[in-house]
Write a protein that holds these residues in place. Structure first.
Motif, PDB file in Angstrom:
ATOM      1  N   MET A   1       0.860  -1.202   0.000  1.00 63.07           N
ATOM      2  CA  MET A   1       0.000   0.000   0.000  1.00 63.07           C
ATOM      3  C   MET A   1       0.888   1.242   0.000  1.00 63.07           C
ATOM      4  SD  MET A   1      -3.055   0.977   2.629  1.00 63.07           S
ATOM      5  CE  MET A   1      -4.055   2.426   2.369  1.00 63.07           C
ATOM      6  N   GLY A   2       0.659   2.140  -0.921  1.00 60.59           N
ATOM      7  CA  GLY A   2       1.487   3.333  -1.054  1.00 60.59           C
ATOM      8  C   GLY A   2       1.238   4.320   0.060  1.00 60.59           C
ATOM      9  N   ASP A   3       2.205   5.232   0.200  1.00 58.64           N
ATOM     10  CA  ASP A   3       2.061   6.273   1.213  1.00 58.64           C
ATOM     11  C   ASP A   3       0.888   7.178   0.900  1.00 58.64           C
ATOM     12  OD1 ASP A   3       4.291   5.286   2.432  1.00 58.64           O
ATOM     13  OD2 ASP A   3       5.668   6.702   1.447  1.00 58.64           O
ATOM     14  N   ARG A   4       0.237   7.586   1.975  1.00 59.72           N
ATOM     15  CA  ARG A   4      -0.908   8.480   1.799  1.00 59.72           C
ATOM     16  C   ARG A   4      -0.427   9.824   1.268  1.00 59.72           C
ATOM     17  NH1 ARG A   4      -3.286  12.451   4.733  1.00 59.72           N
ATOM     18  NH2 ARG A   4      -1.767  12.187   6.431  1.00 59.72           N
ATOM     19  N   LYS A   5      -1.094  10.315   0.262  1.00 56.68           N
ATOM     20  CA  LYS A   5      -0.730  11.601  -0.318  1.00 56.68           C
ATOM     21  C   LYS A   5      -1.032  12.721   0.678  1.00 56.68           C
ATOM     22  CE  LYS A   5      -1.394  14.515  -4.356  1.00 56.68           C
ATOM     23  NZ  LYS A   5      -2.121  14.676  -5.654  1.00 56.68           N
ATOM     24  N   LYS A   6      -0.033  13.588   0.848  1.00 49.06           N
ATOM     25  CA  LYS A   6      -0.200  14.687   1.791  1.00 49.06           C
ATOM     26  C   LYS A   6      -1.187  15.708   1.263  1.00 49.06           C
ATOM     27  CE  LYS A   6       4.427  14.386   3.831  1.00 49.06           C
ATOM     28  NZ  LYS A   6       5.685  15.119   4.100  1.00 49.06           N
ATOM     29  N   SER A   7      -1.928  16.291   2.171  1.00 49.64           N
ATOM     30  CA  SER A   7      -2.860  17.345   1.806  1.00 49.64           C
ATOM     31  C   SER A   7      -2.085  18.627   1.510  1.00 49.64           C
ATOM     32  CB  SER A   7      -3.853  17.582   2.946  1.00 49.64           C
ATOM     33  OG  SER A   7      -3.180  18.141   4.063  1.00 49.64           O
ATOM     34  N   PRO A   8      -2.688  19.578   0.813  1.00 49.16           N
ATOM     35  CA  PRO A   8      -1.999  20.860   0.542  1.00 49.16           C
ATOM     36  C   PRO A   8      -1.515  21.552   1.814  1.00 49.16           C
ATOM     37  CG  PRO A   8      -3.945  20.662  -0.826  1.00 49.16           C
ATOM     38  CD  PRO A   8      -3.975  19.499   0.139  1.00 49.16           C
ATOM     39  N   ILE A   9      -2.298  21.444   2.883  1.00 44.23           N
ATOM     40  CA  ILE A   9      -1.905  22.091   4.140  1.00 44.23           C
ATOM     41  C   ILE A   9      -0.666  21.421   4.714  1.00 44.23           C
ATOM     42  CG2 ILE A   9      -2.582  22.522   6.533  1.00 44.23           C
ATOM     43  CD1 ILE A   9      -5.442  22.849   5.594  1.00 44.23           C
ATOM     44  N   GLU A  10      -0.623  20.079   4.684  1.00 41.00           N
ATOM     45  CA  GLU A  10       0.527  19.348   5.202  1.00 41.00           C
ATOM     46  C   GLU A  10       1.776  19.630   4.376  1.00 41.00           C
ATOM     47  OE1 GLU A  10      -1.460  15.350   7.172  1.00 41.00           O
ATOM     48  OE2 GLU A  10      -1.206  15.426   4.998  1.00 41.00           O
ATOM     49  N   GLU A  11       1.595  19.765   3.052  1.00 41.91           N
ATOM     50  CA  GLU A  11       2.736  20.069   2.188  1.00 41.91           C
ATOM     51  C   GLU A  11       3.321  21.444   2.498  1.00 41.91           C
ATOM     52  OE1 GLU A  11       1.468  19.650  -1.823  1.00 41.91           O
ATOM     53  OE2 GLU A  11       1.594  17.459  -1.814  1.00 41.91           O
ATOM     54  N   ARG A  12       2.454  22.412   2.744  1.00 41.60           N
ATOM     55  CA  ARG A  12       2.926  23.755   3.095  1.00 41.60           C
ATOM     56  C   ARG A  12       3.663  23.743   4.429  1.00 41.60           C
ATOM     57  NH1 ARG A  12      -1.985  25.566   0.799  1.00 41.60           N
ATOM     58  NH2 ARG A  12      -2.974  25.686   2.864  1.00 41.60           N
ATOM     59  N   LYS A  13       3.123  22.970   5.402  1.00 38.61           N
ATOM     60  CA  LYS A  13       3.779  22.864   6.697  1.00 38.61           C
ATOM     61  C   LYS A  13       5.176  22.274   6.547  1.00 38.61           C
ATOM     62  CE  LYS A  13      -0.237  22.450   9.757  1.00 38.61           C
ATOM     63  NZ  LYS A  13      -0.951  21.553  10.728  1.00 38.61           N
ATOM     64  N   GLN A  14       5.292  21.245   5.684  1.00 38.72           N
ATOM     65  CA  GLN A  14       6.584  20.619   5.472  1.00 38.72           C
ATOM     66  C   GLN A  14       7.549  21.585   4.782  1.00 38.72           C
ATOM     67  OE1 GLN A  14       7.504  17.531   6.624  1.00 38.72           O
ATOM     68  NE2 GLN A  14       9.552  18.225   6.016  1.00 38.72           N
ATOM     69  N   GLN A  15       7.044  22.363   3.837  1.00 39.39           N
ATOM     70  CA  GLN A  15       7.873  23.365   3.160  1.00 39.39           C
ATOM     71  C   GLN A  15       8.384  24.398   4.156  1.00 39.39           C
ATOM     72  OE1 GLN A  15       5.444  25.003   0.048  1.00 39.39           O
ATOM     73  NE2 GLN A  15       5.606  23.189  -1.259  1.00 39.39           N
ATOM     74  N   TYR A  16       7.524  24.850   5.068  1.00 41.55           N
ATOM     75  CA  TYR A  16       7.933  25.829   6.069  1.00 41.55           C
ATOM     76  C   TYR A  16       9.004  25.244   6.991  1.00 41.55           C
ATOM     77  CZ  TYR A  16       3.620  28.187   4.625  1.00 41.55           C
ATOM     78  OH  TYR A  16       2.626  28.792   3.898  1.00 41.55           O
ATOM     79  N   LYS A  17       8.788  23.972   7.396  1.00 36.09           N
ATOM     80  CA  LYS A  17       9.751  23.318   8.281  1.00 36.09           C
ATOM     81  C   LYS A  17      11.099  23.145   7.592  1.00 36.09           C
ATOM     82  CE  LYS A  17      10.433  19.222  11.172  1.00 36.09           C
ATOM     83  NZ  LYS A  17      11.803  19.000  10.665  1.00 36.09           N
ATOM     84  N   ASP A  18      11.068  22.731   6.332  1.00 42.26           N
ATOM     85  CA  ASP A  18      12.303  22.550   5.569  1.00 42.26           C
ATOM     86  C   ASP A  18      13.056  23.872   5.438  1.00 42.26           C
ATOM     87  OD1 ASP A  18      11.705  19.900   5.285  1.00 42.26           O
ATOM     88  OD2 ASP A  18      10.915  20.093   3.235  1.00 42.26           O
ATOM     89  N   TYR A  19      12.297  24.948   5.228  1.00 42.68           N
ATOM     90  CA  TYR A  19      12.923  26.268   5.090  1.00 42.68           C
ATOM     91  C   TYR A  19      13.599  26.686   6.394  1.00 42.68           C
ATOM     92  CZ  TYR A  19      13.348  31.336   4.890  1.00 42.68           C
ATOM     93  OH  TYR A  19      13.834  32.617   4.962  1.00 42.68           O
ATOM     94  N   LEU A  20      12.899  26.503   7.521  1.00 42.47           N
ATOM     95  CA  LEU A  20      13.459  26.894   8.815  1.00 42.47           C
ATOM     96  C   LEU A  20      14.700  26.078   9.147  1.00 42.47           C
ATOM     97  CD1 LEU A  20      10.169  27.306  10.908  1.00 42.47           C
ATOM     98  CD2 LEU A  20      11.636  29.118  10.011  1.00 42.47           C
ATOM     99  N   ASP A  21      14.656  24.769   8.824  1.00 48.26           N
ATOM    100  CA  ASP A  21      15.817  23.923   9.082  1.00 48.26           C
ATOM    101  C   ASP A  21      16.987  24.293   8.187  1.00 48.26           C
ATOM    102  OD1 ASP A  21      14.370  22.580  10.986  1.00 48.26           O
ATOM    103  OD2 ASP A  21      13.819  20.906   9.668  1.00 48.26           O
ATOM    104  N   LYS A  22      16.707  24.587   6.934  1.00 49.42           N
ATOM    105  CA  LYS A  22      17.760  24.914   5.968  1.00 49.42           C
ATOM    106  C   LYS A  22      18.477  26.199   6.335  1.00 49.42           C
ATOM    107  CE  LYS A  22      18.496  25.819   1.033  1.00 49.42           C
ATOM    108  NZ  LYS A  22      17.831  25.938  -0.303  1.00 49.42           N
ATOM    109  N   THR A  23      17.740  27.189   6.814  1.00 55.20           N
ATOM    110  CA  THR A  23      18.318  28.497   7.156  1.00 55.20           C
ATOM    111  C   THR A  23      18.808  28.575   8.596  1.00 55.20           C
ATOM    112  OG1 THR A  23      16.084  29.307   7.681  1.00 55.20           O
ATOM    113  CG2 THR A  23      16.915  29.707   5.439  1.00 55.20           C
ATOM    114  N   ASP A  24      18.647  27.478   9.354  1.00 55.99           N
ATOM    115  CA  ASP A  24      19.115  27.406  10.739  1.00 55.99           C
ATOM    116  C   ASP A  24      18.386  28.388  11.655  1.00 55.99           C
ATOM    117  OD1 ASP A  24      20.727  26.167  12.652  1.00 55.99           O
ATOM    118  OD2 ASP A  24      22.194  27.786  12.590  1.00 55.99           O
TER     119      ASP A  24
END
Length: 262
Positions: A1-24
């Motif tokens: 069974m494939g991974d559940r596709k993330k909702s648009p809200i979850e994708e935005r949250k992940q993008q924000y988290k990735d940005y904060l981690d990348k910029t320290d």
């Protein structure tokens, strides 16, 4: 069974988290909040503003700037300043390039040349003619290593000295009163200087920098200068003293109580 596709809200949250981690940003904000809790300044927003301003403008390779910023986090009268002294000493003792082969072969430590540059930085807002004698007493030889006990004592002396110079300037301004120019009654100035000597002599063997400053606070304008002004002589031929001479004599009394380290 494939991974559940993330909702648009979850994708935005992940993008924000990735940005904060990348910029320290996350770790820097966490570090700032830890410093805020540790120092507990009266104006927390101003403290944070200064903290982040220092991060954005400092050259991380500049050891003096980094150490000075650590020491500036809180006033020397606060308990947390003692913790900051330890952190500052560790930062000052690091090799300029700790990852270099040469640094790995040598014992880290604070050299006298770096130490004297740091002391001069702390005293940079005090005219050189006022702090030269102090540096002569607490300075170290350029080639020697500075232990933490000496570092703590001399750094504290410098910050107390800065406060002392401000206090003396305030006293002289009150002594001048409404007179024009930067001169006042010499007899009154000598009474103030003598009072400082008496206050410091009462310390006996306790010549710690903070104790010296506490003794000097008996000369606060509201404690001494106003009463002296009310008892001024009506003579018109009395001698005067200018601010430079007054400051020099007051500072000579201060530095006479400081241990000679050289």
């Amino acid at each position: 069974m494939g991974d559940r596709k993330k909702s648009p809200i979850e994708e935005r949250k992940q993008q924000y988290k990735d940005y904060l981690d990348k910029t320290d940003v996350t770790s820097q904000v966490r570090e700032a909040l830890l410093k805020l809790i540790e120092n507990q300044p009266k104006d927390p927003m101003l403290f944070l503003a200064n903290y982040f301003d220092n991060i954005s403008t400092s050259d991380k390779s500049d050891k003096i700037t980094t150490v000075h910023q650590i020491l500036q986090l809180t006033h020397h009268s606060q308990q947390s300043f003692q913790t900051n002294l330890i952190v500052a000493y560790d930062a000052a003792s690091l090799a300029k390039n700790p990852n270099s082969k040469k640094a790995s072969m040598n014992r880290p430590g604070l050299t006298g040349s770096v130490f004297e540059e740091l002391l001069a930085t702390i005293l940079s807002n005090v005219p050189k003619n006022l702090h030269a004698t102090l540096l002569e007493r607490i300075g170290c030889r350029a080639s020697e290593m500075v232990p933490f006990g000496v570092f703590r004592y001399c750094i504290t002396v410098c910050y107390v000295f800065v406060d002392f110079v401000k206090l003396c300037g305030s006293i002289f301004s009150v002594l001048c009163g409404k007179q024009s120019g930067k001169v006042t009654d010499k007899d009154i100035c000598e009474i103030v200087i003598s009072s400082l000597k008496d206050a410091l002599d009462s310390l006996q063997d306790d010549n710690s920098p903070c104790s010296i400053l506490e003794a000097a606070y008996v000369l606060r304008p509201d404690k001494l200068a106003s009463s002296l002004l009310s008892n001024k002589s009506s003579k018109t031929d009395k001698s005067t003293m200018n601010e430079d001479d007054f400051m020099k004599e007051m500072i000579d009394v201060f530095t006479s109580k400081i241990k000679v380290l050289k």
